[in-house]
Design a protein around this motif. Structure first.
Motif, PDB file in Angstrom:
ATOM      1  N   ARG A   1      -9.055  23.623  -6.192  1.00 48.86           N
ATOM      2  CA  ARG A   1      -9.318  22.609  -6.981  1.00 48.86           C
ATOM      3  C   ARG A   1     -10.079  21.304  -6.357  1.00 48.86           C
ATOM      4  N   GLY A   2     -10.988  20.768  -6.756  1.00 51.06           N
ATOM      5  CA  GLY A   2     -11.573  19.363  -6.085  1.00 51.06           C
ATOM      6  C   GLY A   2     -12.468  19.787  -4.907  1.00 51.06           C
ATOM      7  N   GLY A   3     -12.551  21.244  -4.667  1.00 52.20           N
ATOM      8  CA  GLY A   3     -13.149  21.707  -3.625  1.00 52.20           C
ATOM      9  C   GLY A   3     -14.721  21.327  -3.102  1.00 52.20           C
ATOM     10  N   SER A   4     -15.489  20.980  -4.182  1.00 53.73           N
ATOM     11  CA  SER A   4     -16.714  20.548  -3.876  1.00 53.73           C
ATOM     12  C   SER A   4     -16.667  19.196  -2.932  1.00 53.73           C
ATOM     13  N   ASP A   5     -15.691  18.512  -3.097  1.00 49.16           N
ATOM     14  CA  ASP A   5     -15.825  17.363  -1.859  1.00 49.16           C
ATOM     15  C   ASP A   5     -15.703  17.924  -0.271  1.00 49.16           C
TER      16      ASP A   5
ATOM     17  N   THR B   1     -14.638  24.064 -15.286  1.00 46.10           N
ATOM     18  CA  THR B   1     -13.526  24.974 -14.582  1.00 46.10           C
ATOM     19  C   THR B   1     -12.344  25.324 -15.327  1.00 46.10           C
TER      20      THR B   1
ATOM     21  N   PHE C   1     -17.818  23.839  -3.852  1.00 44.14           N
ATOM     22  CA  PHE C   1     -16.583  24.624  -4.318  1.00 44.14           C
ATOM     23  C   PHE C   1     -16.327  25.982  -3.836  1.00 44.14           C
TER      24      PHE C   1
ATOM     25  N   SER D   1     -20.523  19.451  -8.416  1.00 46.06           N
ATOM     26  CA  SER D   1     -19.416  20.226  -9.001  1.00 46.06           C
ATOM     27  C   SER D   1     -19.929  20.874 -10.286  1.00 46.06           C
ATOM     28  N   ALA D   2     -18.997  21.462 -10.991  1.00 43.76           N
ATOM     29  CA  ALA D   2     -19.288  22.253 -12.374  1.00 43.76           C
ATOM     30  C   ALA D   2     -19.104  21.036 -13.271  1.00 43.76           C
TER      31      ALA D   2
ATOM     32  N   GLU E   1     -20.427  25.926 -10.999  1.00 44.09           N
ATOM     33  CA  GLU E   1     -21.159  25.078 -10.092  1.00 44.09           C
ATOM     34  C   GLU E   1     -22.642  25.825  -9.786  1.00 44.09           C
TER      35      GLU E   1
HETATM   36  N1  ASP Z   1     -15.040  22.466 -10.175  1.00 41.97           N
HETATM   37  C1  ASP Z   1     -13.973  22.806  -9.085  1.00 41.97           C
HETATM   38  C2  ASP Z   1     -12.743  22.061  -9.960  1.00 41.97           C
HETATM   39  O1  ASP Z   1     -12.856  21.304 -10.994  1.00 41.97           O
HETATM   40  C3  ASP Z   1     -14.460  22.078  -8.004  1.00 41.97           C
HETATM   41  C4  ASP Z   1     -14.796  20.448  -7.858  1.00 41.97           C
HETATM   42  O2  ASP Z   1     -14.999  19.854  -8.849  1.00 41.97           O
HETATM   43  O3  ASP Z   1     -14.881  19.926  -6.916  1.00 41.97           O
HETATM   44  O4  ASP Z   1     -11.804  21.897  -9.081  1.00 41.97           O
END
Ligand code: ASP
Ligand code: MG
Length: 406
Positions: free
Chosen positions: A150-154, A47, A136, A41-42, A74
Motif C-alpha cells: 500500500r502506498g507503493g506508487s511513491d 484499491t 505500484f 496511483s489508482a 493504476e
Molecule cells: N493504489 C495503491 C494504494 O492505494 C498504491 C498507491 O496509491 O500508492 O495503496
C-alpha cells in the motif's frame, strides 16, 4: 533541461476533472523545457474497492490474483492521464510495470524492486513524449504481475527517478508538505521547508503517512531529492534531502503519533539465553515488524516480556506466540490494543543531552503515564494509553517546537 519525475496520488487523479488538472500541470512543467515522467496511483478509493470485491468472491483471496486485480487500478489511471495529455496537445504514452520492466521479487502484495530498465522510457522522452507510468506494480522473473505494498506508487516514483537520474522526484498529494505534527491535532503545526532523509524515515515509520517508507529508503540510498507538494495549489512543499549543518541545530523537527499499535506481554518467561530469539524469530519470519520491546528481569529467574506490533498484525502475532507456548514457556499472555505511540524526531538530538528527560517531564506535567520507551539516535518514542495520544502530541509540540502564538 531538467528531467523531472512527478508522482500523483489517488486524490490527485480522483475524478476526470482532477485528471485534466494533472494534465495541465504536467504540460506546464514540460512547457518550461523539462522532460517529464509521470507516475500515477489508482483513482482515490479504487484499491480498497477492488480488495473488497475480492473478499466478496473469496474468503481468503490468494496473493497472486489479488495483485492482478489491484494492479488494474493504476492501469486505468495511467491510460486516462495519457488520454487527457493527448487531448491537451501533449504527446504522451502510458506504460505498465511490465512494459517499462520494473523487475521485482515474487513477494506478492509487498514486492521489492530489483531493477528497472530505463530504455523504453528514455526512448519515449527522446521522442518528445511524456511517459505516464502506472505506479505500484512490477513484474517478477516469471512474468507474474506484482505490487509493491500500500502506498507503493511513491516507491515507483522515487525508483524511477533514481534509475533515470532525474533532478527531482515531486510527490503530489492532498497535503502541502510535511508538517511538524498532524495539523488535525495541532492546528498551529508548521510546514517544514526541508527535512533530512533520516528524519523523514523516522516520521514515515511513525505513522506520518505522507510517504511510503520504502520510497524514502530508496531516495536516501540513491540521493534522490524528493519534494512533497500539493496538487491543489502551487506552493513549493517540503523537500526531503541529505542533512546539512543547519538541520542539526534543530532539536525536534516533528512530533508523530501512531494509534495503530498493540501491546503483547508474556508473563513469567524463563530468564535464560535464547528465549528472546525463540519469541521474536517466528514473528520476524512472518514479516511482522516488532517495534518497542521491554524485558524486565525478576529475581526468581523469570521475566516479563512486553512488545508492540502494528495493530493489523496483532492477531497473527498472538497466534504465533500461542502456537509456541510449550517451546517458549510462559505463565500467561496479556494483550492491550488501547495503546498509542507518540514520538519526537530531530537531528539535533544527536548532539544534545537531556532531551528524553525533558520529554518525560512534559508528559508528567500533563499526568500522562509512560508505558514503554524506545529510542534511536534521532528519535524518542513512548507508548501511552490511546486516549492521551492527542494531549501528548500537543504538549510536546508546544514545548519543543512552538505553541499557537510563537
Ligand atoms: N493504489 C495503491 C494504494 O492505494 C498504491 C498507491 O496509491 O500508492 O495503496
Ligand atoms: Mg499515498
Amino acid at each position: 533541461m531538467a528531467l523531472i519525475v512527478q508522482k500523483y496520488g489517488g486524490t490527485s487523479v480522483g475524478n476526470p476533472e482532477r485528471i485534466r488538472e494533472v494534465a495541465r500541470r504536467v504540460s506546464e512543467t514540460r512547457a518550461k523545457g523539462n522532460q517529464v515522467v509521470v507516475v500515477v496511483s489508482a483513482m482515490a478509493g479504487e484499491t480498497n474497492r477492488l480488495l473488497a470485491l475480492a473478499k466478496e468472491v473469496s474468503k481468503t483471496p490468494s496473493d497472486r490474483e489479488s495483485d492482478v486485480l489491484v494492479a488494474s487500478g493504476e492501469q486505468v489511471s495511467s491510460a486516462l492521464l495519457a488520454l487527457a495529455l493527448q487531448d491537451a496537445g501533449v504527446p504522451a504514452t502510458s506504460f505498465l510495470g511490465h512494459q517499462v520492466r520494473i523487475a521485482t521479487d515474487s513477494a506478492f502484495g509487498r514486492a521489492r524492486i530489483r531493477s528497472i530498465d530505463r530504455h523504453r522510457l528514455e526512448e519515449a522522452l527522446a521522442g518528445g513524449s511524456v511517459a505516464v507510468v502506472a505506479g505500484f506494480q512490477g513484474v517478477d522473473a516469471n512474468d507474474n504481475i506484482t505490487t509493491l505494498g500500500r502506498g507503493g506508487s511513491d516507491t515507483t516514483g522515487v525508483a524511477l527517478a533514481a534509475a533515470l537520474k532525474a533532478d527531482v522526484c515531486e510527490i503530489f498529494t492532498d497535503v502541502d508538505g510535511v508538517y511538524t505534527a498532524d495539523p488535525r491535532i495541532v492546528p498551529h503545526a508548521r510546514k517544514l521547508d526541508r527535512i533530512s532523509y533520516d528524519e523523514m524515515l523516522e516520521l514515515a515509520s511513525l505513522g506520518a503517512k505522507v510517504l511510503q517508507i520504502r520510497s524514502v529508503e530508496f531516495a536516501k540510498r540513491y540521493k534522490v531529492p524528493v519534494a512533497v507538494r500539493s496538487s491543489f495549489n502551487d506552493a513549493l512543499g517540503t523537500i526531503v534531502v541529505e542533512e546539512d549543518q543547519r538541520m542539526e541545530d534543530v532539536l525536534v523537527s516533528g512530533v508523530a503519533h501512531d494509534r495503530d499499535q498493540a501491546k503483547i506481554t508474556l508473563r513469567r518467561v524463563e530468564d535464560r539465553p535464547g528465549l528472546a530469539a525463540r519469541v521474536f524469530g517466528p514473528i520476524a519470519e512472518a514479516g511482522i515488524v516488532v517495534d518497542m520491546i521491554i524485558q524486565n528481569a525478576a529475581d526468581d529467574g523469570s521475566t516479563d516480556l512486553t512488545f508492540t506490533v502494528p495493530r493489523v498484525d496483532y492477531e497473527k502475532a498472538v497466534a504465533i506466540v500461542k502456537s509456541r507456548e510449550g517451546e517458549i514457556g510462559f505463565k500467561a499472555l496479556t494483550t492491550d490494543t488501547d495503546v498509542a505511540k507518540v514520538s519526537i524526531v530531530g537531528l539535533g538530538m544527536k548532539s544534545h543531552a537531556g532531551v528524553a528527560a525533558r520529554m518525560f517531564d512534559i508528559l508528567s506535567r500533563e499526568g500522562i503515564n509512560i508505558q514503554m520507551i524506545s529510542t534511536s539516535e534521532i528519535k524518542i518514542s513512548v507508548a501511552v494509553q490511546a486516549k492521551y495520544a492527542e494531549l501528548a502530541v500537543r504538549s510536546l509540540h508546544d514545548a519543543f517546537i512552538g505553541g499557537p502564538t510563537s
